[in-house]
Motif scaffolding. Structure first.
Motif, mmCIF file in Angstrom:
data_model
loop_
_atom_site.group_PDB
_atom_site.id
_atom_site.type_symbol
_atom_site.label_atom_id
_atom_site.label_comp_id
_atom_site.label_asym_id
_atom_site.label_seq_id
_atom_site.Cartn_x
_atom_site.Cartn_y
_atom_site.Cartn_z
ATOM 1 N N GLY A 78 -12.250 -10.770 -3.255
ATOM 2 C CA GLY A 78 -12.149 -9.579 -4.104
ATOM 3 C C GLY A 78 -11.263 -8.510 -3.510
ATOM 4 N N THR A 79 -11.438 -8.239 -2.220
ATOM 5 C CA THR A 79 -10.611 -7.207 -1.603
ATOM 6 C C THR A 79 -9.170 -7.688 -1.423
ATOM 7 O OG1 THR A 79 -11.478 -7.862 0.565
ATOM 8 C CG2 THR A 79 -12.463 -5.929 -0.469
ATOM 9 N N ALA A 80 -8.958 -8.991 -1.224
ATOM 10 C CA ALA A 80 -7.590 -9.526 -1.174
ATOM 11 C C ALA A 80 -6.898 -9.281 -2.505
ATOM 12 C CB ALA A 80 -7.601 -11.018 -0.849
ATOM 13 N N PHE A 81 -7.616 -9.510 -3.610
ATOM 14 C CA PHE A 81 -7.034 -9.283 -4.931
ATOM 15 C C PHE A 81 -6.741 -7.800 -5.157
ATOM 16 C CE2 PHE A 81 -7.826 -8.317 -9.495
ATOM 17 C CZ PHE A 81 -6.674 -8.903 -10.004
ATOM 18 N N LEU A 82 -7.685 -6.937 -4.839
ATOM 19 C CA LEU A 82 -7.497 -5.503 -5.082
ATOM 20 C C LEU A 82 -6.381 -4.912 -4.205
ATOM 21 C CD1 LEU A 82 -11.223 -4.457 -5.540
ATOM 22 C CD2 LEU A 82 -9.479 -4.791 -7.310
#
Length: 173
Positions: A78-82
């Motif tokens: 999730g944080t990689a995407f954001l």
């Protein structure tokens, strides 16, 4: 002899790259920067590292079966995407605003691979939101592994643009 030299120069002109002569070709300095520090170069490290972390968490979940690794994979993906959205926004602004970057096909190739990576990271995160532990095997692990390959390709390509062509860098003050 003189005619041969003139003919040789004319032949050489036939093979000149017209893009090299385009207005703004040499203008490659970053315009999306804070105090001379290019934002795209500063932000890409986070999604790259987090993509590898998601794959590592998935591999550790597969090996150990412990729920905490599935949870870590959910957060890492999730944080990689954001963070990838932020890096992608700065990179897209750079691509569209700087003529010397915009005119090069290699920059558009990097852009296309990066968009594919963002799509894959978003899919990986969305897949995990439905049930993070059940999502890891096999599809989460496969998506994370493929994302590592894609982030490696786009990272290598982006590094080539910076180090070989000096695109999106700062020349200093």
């Amino acid at each position: 002899m003189a005619q041969e030299m003139v003919q040789g120069r004319e032949e050489a002109r036939e093979f000149d790259d017209p893009i090299d002569d385009a207005p703004g070709f040499e203008e490659t300095e970053s315009r999306v920067a804070i105090w001379g520090h290019p934002l795209h170069a500063m932000t890409v490290a986070f999604p790259v590292a987090l993509t590898f972390c998601a794959f590592g968490a998935d591999a550790l979940y597969w090996w150990s079966g412990q729920e905490r690794w599935a949870w870590a994979g959910l957060w890492a993906s999730g944080t990689a995407f954001l963070f990838g959205l932020g890096a992608g926004a700065t990179g897209t602004m750079e691509l569209l605003m700087v003529p010397g970057i915009r005119i090069r096909a290699a920059a558009w190739t990097h852009f296309a691979i990066a968009v594919m990576l963002l799509s894959l990271l978003g899919l990986n995160w969305g897949w995990r939101l439905t049930g993070y532990e059940a999502a890891v095997l096999p599809w989460g692990l496969l998506m994370s592994g493929f994302a590592v390959l894609v982030v490696s390709a786009t990272g290598w390509h982006g590094g080539k643009l910076v180090f070989d062509y000096r695109l999106g860098t700062s020349k200093g003050s």
